[in-house]
Design a protein around this motif. Sequence first.
Motif, short mmCIF file in Angstrom:
data_model
loop_
_atom_site.label_atom_id
_atom_site.label_comp_id
_atom_site.label_asym_id
_atom_site.label_seq_id
_atom_site.Cartn_x
_atom_site.Cartn_y
_atom_site.Cartn_z
N LEU B 250 0.88 -1.17 0.00
CA LEU B 250 0.00 0.00 0.00
C LEU B 250 0.91 1.22 0.00
CD1 LEU B 250 -2.98 1.05 0.19
CD2 LEU B 250 -2.51 1.44 2.61
N LEU B 251 0.90 1.95 -1.11
CA LEU B 251 1.80 3.10 -1.23
C LEU B 251 1.03 4.41 -1.15
CD1 LEU B 251 4.26 2.12 -4.14
CD2 LEU B 251 4.49 1.72 -1.69
N GLY B 252 1.63 5.36 -0.48
CA GLY B 252 1.18 6.73 -0.56
C GLY B 252 2.12 7.43 -1.53
N VAL B 253 1.58 8.07 -2.54
CA VAL B 253 2.42 8.66 -3.59
C VAL B 253 2.05 10.12 -3.79
CG1 VAL B 253 3.09 8.56 -6.03
CG2 VAL B 253 2.61 6.44 -4.79
N ALA B 254 3.04 10.98 -3.82
CA ALA B 254 2.82 12.38 -4.21
C ALA B 254 3.89 12.76 -5.20
CB ALA B 254 2.86 13.28 -2.99
N ARG B 255 3.46 13.31 -6.32
CA ARG B 255 4.39 13.65 -7.39
C ARG B 255 4.13 15.05 -7.86
NH1 ARG B 255 3.41 8.98 -10.44
NH2 ARG B 255 4.92 7.56 -9.56
N ASN B 256 5.21 15.78 -8.06
CA ASN B 256 5.09 17.15 -8.54
C ASN B 256 5.38 17.16 -10.03
OD1 ASN B 256 4.84 19.87 -8.67
ND2 ASN B 256 6.57 20.36 -7.34
N GLU B 257 4.33 17.06 -10.84
CA GLU B 257 4.49 16.99 -12.29
C GLU B 257 4.31 18.38 -12.91
OE1 GLU B 257 4.41 13.85 -14.34
OE2 GLU B 257 4.98 12.83 -12.49
N ALA B 258 4.69 18.48 -14.18
CA ALA B 258 4.61 19.78 -14.85
C ALA B 258 3.19 20.34 -14.83
CB ALA B 258 5.09 19.63 -16.29
N ASP B 259 2.18 19.45 -14.89
CA ASP B 259 0.79 19.93 -14.96
C ASP B 259 0.05 19.85 -13.62
OD1 ASP B 259 0.94 17.21 -15.02
OD2 ASP B 259 -0.68 16.93 -16.47
N GLY B 260 0.79 19.68 -12.54
CA GLY B 260 0.15 19.68 -11.23
C GLY B 260 0.64 18.56 -10.34
N ILE B 261 0.11 18.55 -9.13
CA ILE B 261 0.51 17.56 -8.15
C ILE B 261 -0.40 16.34 -8.24
CG2 ILE B 261 0.54 17.06 -5.65
CD1 ILE B 261 1.53 19.97 -5.25
N GLU B 262 0.20 15.16 -8.22
CA GLU B 262 -0.57 13.92 -8.10
C GLU B 262 -0.43 13.45 -6.66
OE1 GLU B 262 1.01 11.11 -10.88
OE2 GLU B 262 0.42 12.29 -12.61
N ALA B 263 -1.55 13.07 -6.05
CA ALA B 263 -1.47 12.61 -4.66
C ALA B 263 -2.50 11.51 -4.47
CB ALA B 263 -1.75 13.76 -3.71
N TYR B 264 -2.02 10.32 -4.15
CA TYR B 264 -2.95 9.20 -3.98
C TYR B 264 -2.36 8.12 -3.08
CZ TYR B 264 -0.11 7.57 -7.97
OH TYR B 264 0.92 7.26 -8.81
N VAL B 265 -3.27 7.31 -2.57
CA VAL B 265 -2.91 6.12 -1.80
C VAL B 265 -3.62 4.95 -2.44
CG1 VAL B 265 -3.18 4.91 0.40
CG2 VAL B 265 -2.66 7.37 0.37
N CYS B 266 -2.88 3.90 -2.77
CA CYS B 266 -3.52 2.70 -3.29
C CYS B 266 -2.53 1.56 -3.23
CB CYS B 266 -4.01 2.92 -4.72
SG CYS B 266 -2.72 3.38 -5.88
N PRO B 267 -3.04 0.33 -3.25
CA PRO B 267 -2.12 -0.78 -3.36
C PRO B 267 -1.43 -0.71 -4.71
CG PRO B 267 -4.39 -1.55 -3.50
CD PRO B 267 -4.45 -0.11 -3.19
#
Lengths: 431, 431
Positions: B250-267
């Motif tokens: 189960l990962l919590g992921v946050a990424r700062n991409e050119a078009d915005g932030i991705e933030a999610y938790v999922c297996p």
Amino acid sequence: MNENVIKAALLGFGTVGTGVYKVLKNQEKEMSAKIGCKVEIKKILVRNIEKAAAKIEDASLLTSQWDEIINDPEIEIVIELMGGINPAKEYILSALKAGKHVVSANKDLIAVHGHELLDAAHESKVDFLFEAAVAGGIPIIRPLKQCLAGNHMTEVMGIVNGTTNFILTKMTQEGMEFKDALALATELGYAEADPTADIEGLDAGRKVAILASVAFNSRVVFNDVYTEGIAKITSKDIHYAKEMGRDIKLLGVARNEADGIEAYVCPMLIPSSHPLATVNDSYNAVFVHGDAVEDAMFFGRGAGELPTASAVVGDVFDIVRNILAGCCGRIGCTCYKNIPVKKMEDTHNRYFLRLKVEDRCGVLAEMTAIFAKYQVSVAQIIQKDTKVEGCAEVVVITEKVREGDFRTAIEELRNRDSVRKISTIIRVYGK
Amino acid sequence: MNENVIKAALLGFGTVGTGVYKVLKNQEKEMSAKIGCKVEIKKILVRNIEKAAAKIEDASLLTSQWDEIINDPEIEIVIELMGGINPAKEYILSALKAGKHVVSANKDLIAVHGHELLDAAHESKVDFLFEAAVAGGIPIIRPLKQCLAGNHMTEVMGIVNGTTNFILTKMTQEGMEFKDALALATELGYAEADPTADIEGLDAGRKVAILASVAFNSRVVFNDVYTEGIAKITSKDIHYAKEMGRDIKLLGVARNEADGIEAYVCPMLIPSSHPLATVNDSYNAVFVHGDAVEDAMFFGRGAGELPTASAVVGDVFDIVRNILAGCCGRIGCTCYKNIPVKKMEDTHNRYFLRLKVEDRCGVLAEMTAIFAKYQVSVAQIIQKDTKVEGCAEVVVITEKVREGDFRTAIEELRNRDSVRKISTIIRVYGK
């Protein structure tokens, strides 16, 4: 002086120096929002201006005169990246005395003269920070001094030399022998022309001295750290270790025991299930144990232009925040204890021993009798059916025993006719 | 007020509260040498004094009246460990407004109202610190705000919930099914009576919101974070993942991409060679990537009485150092950007898909034609010779594709007669 700019000087413009310059450039637009003002490199001290000029747009920043930096009252932060003891030490001391803050990545210097430098910073109420001196980009000094300050740390250990970790990784994953792996490391730029400081464990030893001092609040200097290198390790040792569920890593270990601090660098067998066993190539990792936090590990790039610069710039930004908040010297030397450092022969370890013995009945009994005489217990033993040069090869892992006693046992073994060769002795990490 | 003592109050005396009390006791003798003065707990706010009295020698510290704390000018630091939004939020806000410093481990509160709390601290020039709110004892907030401040962080992700990691470890190592592993976790005290917040990824989602805000200098709140739990994972999925060289975490992921932030938790499936794949049981680890430091990882105990207390006390000590150096509020809110957070359907991911299809010629062609229509490329595919309920089981890992497109492709597949069942869809971490 412009209120919104703090000026700094770089001493040295090698790999890390150019990295710091680049990282500050990359942060230029955000710095004011992030830390409250801009940091500007006003001068860069180099030995050879012409050579350095090729690496920078604005060559007017370059100088070969220390006077231009130490006598410039606008320069508030000196970033020392020259390495070596002299003249780095004089420069840092005079900068601190002149009321300038200093950031240094110089482990050789700090592992020996850290005390004097921190004292000088304290007297001038300035900051002397050195996050980059240990494990490159990995945050470890500040976490130990601040985040983990609520702990009595009992152990700090890890893989703190990328060159040797690269070599051991190649030996483990590709079955290379030491000299071939070293040649590859040199070819790829992981090893220096004179690799002695890396492969003999001296570089790691300096880092252990600094880590132990910070973790245990008691000064440990390079001279207190026992060091042993990896040149003697063979792919055969690695193979046997694997068979016994272990990997071989060059570990720097510092332990705060009831009777004193243990501090050493040597190749060690660690269980293949230990988090450090999966730290490969030129990566570093520092493992700590404290009475509250239990186990924690910090992993990352232990060297390299930008990773090391990341740590340096983190320190520079911290100083800027201190300047703006009016609290320079907020955290200085944290060594308020005076714990003795144990001699290596007084440490207790487990040992991996590979030896060739005469292939006849009674030899194992002879060997184990000598072990018993010196309280050496056998935990694991392998003897293969294959004979090497008419001898049997025996590989032993012992239980914990005082190193001095183990050494005596080994000397006695060595004098027996039945023992043809003691091929390798490697310490084993763990209980 | 005694110059050498700073007084604090604890709000809540549960697991972490008793831990903080113990850790401060353990540090009592060294505190003055370490940080310049002693910290004394003057009051402990509890709901039930009688119940709490069993846990402490000096029951006179206990109170059920908030007034006794907020109105006591001697109390300079409030340590909030009650959890939940109310009344924790009112208490913290009133403490900050009264000029008291606050340490909190309350992720539920900070992930939603962090902004308001940090603003209130800024206005009163006091500290509001929350290292313990993310990943328990592991230093991560301070390293991000200070040590790594010279980076543009592009990613922060990891295993930030110990309960689900314990469950997935049991499923992986012992082939247990989810409900049995959950029952074991409950029995061993790793899972709460109502495990929803853990197994549905809500707890991890709050931590992702806080981590993303600190790492990217832009506010992300819990509501911005897409969450998905592990209840749907079966040992069969784990088995197939292993066959494809991957583990499920189960990962919590946050990424700062050119078009915005991705933030999610999922297996997610991660390569078995990734450092996070070896983080097992209830351990946590946070992996970060920055433009200077490259990859770094922080590993340790993400929960528990003493590890969490380690982080809380680290914050308390930092506040004490700030009080003594006269620089309270030295580092406050670091969110100076305003980056949009992307919708989950606009993120690009790889997917692991397990489905049952009719066992006849042409079905795979039909499936891959639908994939092609929505730009879904197949990277790996497994179809075993064994039939399940007269159907063939097909397992696919796709290349990267926009989530919205993938979902449409799945809907179209679901409507086909030849597709009997879409058993599992799990995202795959990595390029």
